[in-house]
Design an enzyme around this catalytic site. Sequence first.
Site, PDB file in Angstrom:
ATOM      1  N   CYS A  72       0.900  -0.936  -0.004  1.00 14.50           N
ATOM      2  CA  CYS A  72       0.174  -0.170  -0.189  1.00 14.50           C
ATOM      3  C   CYS A  72       0.953   1.318   0.003  1.00 14.50           C
ATOM      4  O   CYS A  72       1.641   1.355   0.863  1.00 14.50           O
ATOM      5  CB  CYS A  72      -0.992  -0.079   1.292  1.00 14.50           C
ATOM      6  SG  CYS A  72      -1.794   1.412   1.474  1.00 14.50           S
ATOM      7  N   CYS A 189      -1.127   3.710  -6.495  1.00 14.67           N
ATOM      8  CA  CYS A 189      -2.021   3.165  -5.690  1.00 14.67           C
ATOM      9  C   CYS A 189      -2.240   1.892  -5.991  1.00 14.67           C
ATOM     10  O   CYS A 189      -2.445   1.514  -7.173  1.00 14.67           O
ATOM     11  CB  CYS A 189      -3.020   4.068  -5.519  1.00 14.67           C
ATOM     12  SG  CYS A 189      -4.570   3.182  -4.514  1.00 14.67           S
TER      13      CYS A 189
END
Length: 271
Positions: A72, A189
Amino acid sequence: MKTIGVFDSGVGGLSVLRALLTEIPEAQFVYVADSAFAPYGERSAQAVVNRSRRIAAHLRQHHAVDALVVACNTATAMAVDELRRIYPHLPIVGVEPALKTAAALSRTGHIGVLATRGTLDSVRFAQLRSRVEDSAPRIHFSCQPCDGLADAIERADPTTTQRLCERYLQAVQALKDPTHRIDTLVLGCTHYPFAAPVLRQLCGSGVALVETGLPVARRTRAVLGIDAAAVHRGPVAPFRLQLLSTGDPAALTLAAQRWLCTSATAVRLVC
Ligand code: DGL
């Protein structure tokens, strides 16, 4: 067999896990989707640090992981230093928007970066950006926070995903101004690779999409001291993978079936 813990705010980290499963066939994986607390990108840094600490502690105590992959960008930007401080002997690999790779690839020097607000506002991202810009002055990054996009992908909502991709691509002037047309788009992302078909269609074939799954998998193999092995393609044996979700396990099971080609079933994690 080494056990590698992997976590993300939700299903996005599966884009990194997909590369890990292929590149490190001799390891088993425990994946945590923190879906009950997603999205991270619009939360405070302290909230993301707290969640990252809890998940890392769970993976360490209950699964004795030999390495941790923070799959992440947002959690890496906000919490990876803290995790390394807490676990100085645990190999920890983070994920950062691939600005350097994009700078090497781009011919026009105009690069779009899509990421969460949390990632783009972080000190870590600012440092990364200035390092790359200092070493390649012809490069110009157009950075676009994509509020709601990870959430739409998380909810498997194709209409909102399409609408937000259109809006954010227009904002980075990918499609409008020919003098600033980007030729490279960084997916900053880990959720966004799952919107790649939409982004590719909107950008056209002249724009390269850059994601980070493969380099992160190779780095993880290197930090664990595992030699380059024959890559594994095909279905993932269920014993190699445990899927845990703090939200709805059925959603994680479905996403993993769709994107990882596995029959592993996710279970609920309270943490
Ligand atoms: N997948 C995450 C990232 O790479 C976070 C998305 C979110 O929860 O906002 O930043």
